[in-house]
Write an enzyme that holds these catalytic residues in place. Structure first.
Site, PDB file in Angstrom:
ATOM      1  N   ASP A  27       0.790  -1.253   0.000  1.00  0.00           N
ATOM      2  CA  ASP A  27       0.000   0.000   0.000  1.00  0.00           C
ATOM      3  C   ASP A  27       0.815   1.292   0.000  1.00  0.00           C
ATOM      4  O   ASP A  27       0.455   2.262   0.699  1.00  0.00           O
ATOM      5  CB  ASP A  27      -0.979   0.002   1.189  1.00  0.00           C
ATOM      6  CG  ASP A  27      -2.037  -1.088   1.084  1.00  0.00           C
ATOM      7  OD1 ASP A  27      -1.929  -1.936   0.182  1.00  0.00           O
ATOM      8  OD2 ASP A  27      -2.956  -1.097   1.915  1.00  0.00           O
ATOM      9  N   ASP A  69      -4.674  -0.461  -1.910  1.00  0.00           N
ATOM     10  CA  ASP A  69      -6.043  -0.214  -1.513  1.00  0.00           C
ATOM     11  C   ASP A  69      -6.717   0.394  -2.742  1.00  0.00           C
ATOM     12  O   ASP A  69      -6.175   1.344  -3.336  1.00  0.00           O
ATOM     13  CB  ASP A  69      -6.000   0.821  -0.368  1.00  0.00           C
ATOM     14  CG  ASP A  69      -6.744   0.394   0.874  1.00  0.00           C
ATOM     15  OD1 ASP A  69      -7.052  -0.796   1.028  1.00  0.00           O
ATOM     16  OD2 ASP A  69      -7.021   1.284   1.696  1.00  0.00           O
ATOM     17  N   HIS A  71     -10.391   1.390  -3.502  1.00  0.00           N
ATOM     18  CA  HIS A  71     -11.767   1.439  -3.027  1.00  0.00           C
ATOM     19  C   HIS A  71     -12.714   2.140  -3.997  1.00  0.00           C
ATOM     20  O   HIS A  71     -12.328   3.129  -4.633  1.00  0.00           O
ATOM     21  CB  HIS A  71     -11.827   2.232  -1.718  1.00  0.00           C
ATOM     22  CG  HIS A  71     -11.046   1.639  -0.575  1.00  0.00           C
ATOM     23  ND1 HIS A  71     -11.033   0.302  -0.281  1.00  0.00           N
ATOM     24  CD2 HIS A  71     -10.280   2.236   0.381  1.00  0.00           C
ATOM     25  CE1 HIS A  71     -10.290   0.104   0.804  1.00  0.00           C
ATOM     26  NE2 HIS A  71      -9.800   1.255   1.210  1.00  0.00           N
ATOM     27  N   SER A  77     -15.579   1.406   4.516  1.00  0.00           N
ATOM     28  CA  SER A  77     -14.622   1.856   5.543  1.00  0.00           C
ATOM     29  C   SER A  77     -14.603   3.378   5.684  1.00  0.00           C
ATOM     30  O   SER A  77     -13.919   3.904   6.561  1.00  0.00           O
ATOM     31  CB  SER A  77     -13.215   1.348   5.225  1.00  0.00           C
ATOM     32  OG  SER A  77     -12.625   2.101   4.174  1.00  0.00           O
ATOM     33  N   HIS A  88     -10.285   7.481   1.075  1.00  0.00           N
ATOM     34  CA  HIS A  88      -8.879   7.339   0.662  1.00  0.00           C
ATOM     35  C   HIS A  88      -8.782   6.266  -0.407  1.00  0.00           C
ATOM     36  O   HIS A  88      -9.620   5.373  -0.486  1.00  0.00           O
ATOM     37  CB  HIS A  88      -7.993   6.962   1.864  1.00  0.00           C
ATOM     38  CG  HIS A  88      -8.360   5.633   2.454  1.00  0.00           C
ATOM     39  ND1 HIS A  88      -9.376   5.477   3.361  1.00  0.00           N
ATOM     40  CD2 HIS A  88      -7.864   4.387   2.234  1.00  0.00           C
ATOM     41  CE1 HIS A  88      -9.484   4.203   3.689  1.00  0.00           C
ATOM     42  NE2 HIS A  88      -8.597   3.505   3.014  1.00  0.00           N
ATOM     43  N   LYS A 113      -6.944  -4.515  -3.664  1.00  0.00           N
ATOM     44  CA  LYS A 113      -7.773  -5.124  -2.610  1.00  0.00           C
ATOM     45  C   LYS A 113      -8.831  -4.145  -2.128  1.00  0.00           C
ATOM     46  O   LYS A 113      -8.719  -2.939  -2.341  1.00  0.00           O
ATOM     47  CB  LYS A 113      -6.904  -5.593  -1.442  1.00  0.00           C
ATOM     48  CG  LYS A 113      -6.199  -4.462  -0.722  1.00  0.00           C
ATOM     49  CD  LYS A 113      -5.280  -5.000   0.354  1.00  0.00           C
ATOM     50  CE  LYS A 113      -4.389  -3.923   0.926  1.00  0.00           C
ATOM     51  NZ  LYS A 113      -5.116  -2.828   1.590  1.00  0.00           N
ATOM     52  N   GLU A 120     -14.263  -4.837   3.307  1.00  0.00           N
ATOM     53  CA  GLU A 120     -13.000  -4.259   3.775  1.00  0.00           C
ATOM     54  C   GLU A 120     -11.951  -5.363   3.711  1.00  0.00           C
ATOM     55  O   GLU A 120     -12.257  -6.546   3.905  1.00  0.00           O
ATOM     56  CB  GLU A 120     -13.142  -3.710   5.201  1.00  0.00           C
ATOM     57  CG  GLU A 120     -11.840  -3.180   5.811  1.00  0.00           C
ATOM     58  CD  GLU A 120     -11.184  -2.026   5.023  1.00  0.00           C
ATOM     59  OE1 GLU A 120     -10.937  -2.180   3.813  1.00  0.00           O
ATOM     60  OE2 GLU A 120     -10.886  -0.978   5.643  1.00  0.00           O
ATOM     61  N   ALA A 148       0.157   0.177   6.349  1.00  0.00           N
ATOM     62  CA  ALA A 148       0.613   0.674   7.635  1.00  0.00           C
ATOM     63  C   ALA A 148       0.956  -0.522   8.522  1.00  0.00           C
ATOM     64  O   ALA A 148       0.242  -1.514   8.512  1.00  0.00           O
ATOM     65  CB  ALA A 148      -0.488   1.510   8.293  1.00  0.00           C
ATOM     66  N   CYS A 152      -2.499  -2.788   7.429  1.00  0.00           N
ATOM     67  CA  CYS A 152      -2.397  -3.674   6.277  1.00  0.00           C
ATOM     68  C   CYS A 152      -1.135  -4.535   6.290  1.00  0.00           C
ATOM     69  O   CYS A 152      -1.158  -5.665   5.820  1.00  0.00           O
ATOM     70  CB  CYS A 152      -2.532  -2.870   4.994  1.00  0.00           C
ATOM     71  SG  CYS A 152      -4.233  -2.282   4.782  1.00  0.00           S
TER      72      CYS A 152
HETATM   73  C1  VGL Z   1      -4.967   0.880   5.467  1.00  0.00           C
HETATM   74  C2  VGL Z   1      -6.474   1.958   6.805  1.00  0.00           C
HETATM   75  C3  VGL Z   1      -7.428   1.887   5.834  1.00  0.00           C
HETATM   76  C4  VGL Z   1      -3.572   0.352   5.285  1.00  0.00           C
HETATM   77  C5  VGL Z   1      -5.914   0.784   4.474  1.00  0.00           C
HETATM   78  O1  VGL Z   1      -3.114   0.268   4.131  1.00  0.00           O
HETATM   79  O2  VGL Z   1      -2.913   0.010   6.303  1.00  0.00           O
HETATM   80  N1  VGL Z   1      -5.257   1.449   6.635  1.00  0.00           N
HETATM   81  N2  VGL Z   1      -7.145   1.288   4.666  1.00  0.00           N
HETATM   82 ZN    ZN Z   2      -8.504   1.462   2.944  1.00  0.00          ZN
END
Ligand code: VGL
Ligand code: ZN
Length: 207
Positions: A27, A69, A71, A77, A88, A113, A120, A148, A152
């Site tokens: 990510d 990510d 979305h 989420s 995001h 993803k 989610e 993060a 993730c």
């Molecule tokens: C993530 C919060 C929401 C991540 C993704 O990539 O860690 N964190 N969506």
């Molecule tokens: Zn996300």
């Protein structure tokens, strides 16, 4: 044989990726960089580290995977739908693009993803073909970095271990959100308990 001559390290070295190893970059997208819609503090600092790791893998002919990510605009989420996050990484927007300077090798396999409004997925394995692709490529061990650490990265590492992959965390090439101040430490502790090994990105690149 003298004790000092005993070969204790028959497992593949964490410093020397080879056959059966793959890099998974989690990510590394604009919205997760500082100033982005869901900025992860200091995430930009790991761009050059992951770029050099990707170079090491690519030069050795080893596979590189990059999760993202991806979305829809009404993702579950997002706060408007009752989720915990600001909007995001909306598919096909600049915020969802990989961070500039990452310079992913041309051979990188991109894994999208959480692409469905009601689904989610923190883990790169969830609802994707990542496992199938890793098995098809004969991968047994994953080197993991990105963001993060406490979401993730942790979820991806958990699934990888559950599925029987060995995991080496690129310990200096991950960054955490830290919604609670010790989330990063908790995540690192959880990964240690899962039997995850660690290496610093420069050690790997020097090999
Ligand atoms: C993530 C919060 C929401 C991540 C993704 O990539 O860690 N964190 N969506
Ligand atoms: Zn996300």
């Amino acid at each position: 044989m003298a004790r000092s001559d005993t070969k204790i390290d028959s497992a593949p070295s964490v410093r020397e990726p080879g056959p059966g190893d793959a890099l998974v970059i989690v990510d590394m997208q604009n919205d997760f960089m500082p100033g982005g819609a869901l900025g992860v503090p200091h995430a930009d600092e790991i761009i050059p580290l992951l770029r050099s790791c990707a170079g090491v893998f690519a030069r050795r002919g080893l596979p590189v995977y990059a999760t993202r990510d991806w979305h829809p605009a009404n993702h579950c989420s997002f706060r408007a739908q009752g989720g915990p996050w600001p909007p995001h990484c909306i598919a096909d927007t600049p915020g969802a693009q990989f961070a500039p300077g990452l310079d992913l090798p041309a051979s990188t396999a991109v894994i999208s993803k959480a692409t469905q409004a009601e689904q989610e997925a923190y883990s790169g394995f969830e609802g994707t073909d990542l496992e199938r692709r890793l098995r098809a490529a004969g991968v047994r061990r994953l080197f993991v970095g990105g963001v993060a650490t406490d979401y993730c990265v942790l979820a991806t590492v958990r699934d990888a271990r559950r599925l029987g992959f060995d995991v080496v965390l690129l310990e200096d090439a991950v960054r955490a959100v830290n919604v609670a101040p010790n989330d990063e430490q908790k995540a690192l502790g959880a990964m240690r308990e899962l039997g995850v090994q660690t290496v610093r990105s420069a050690e790997l690149a020097a090999a």
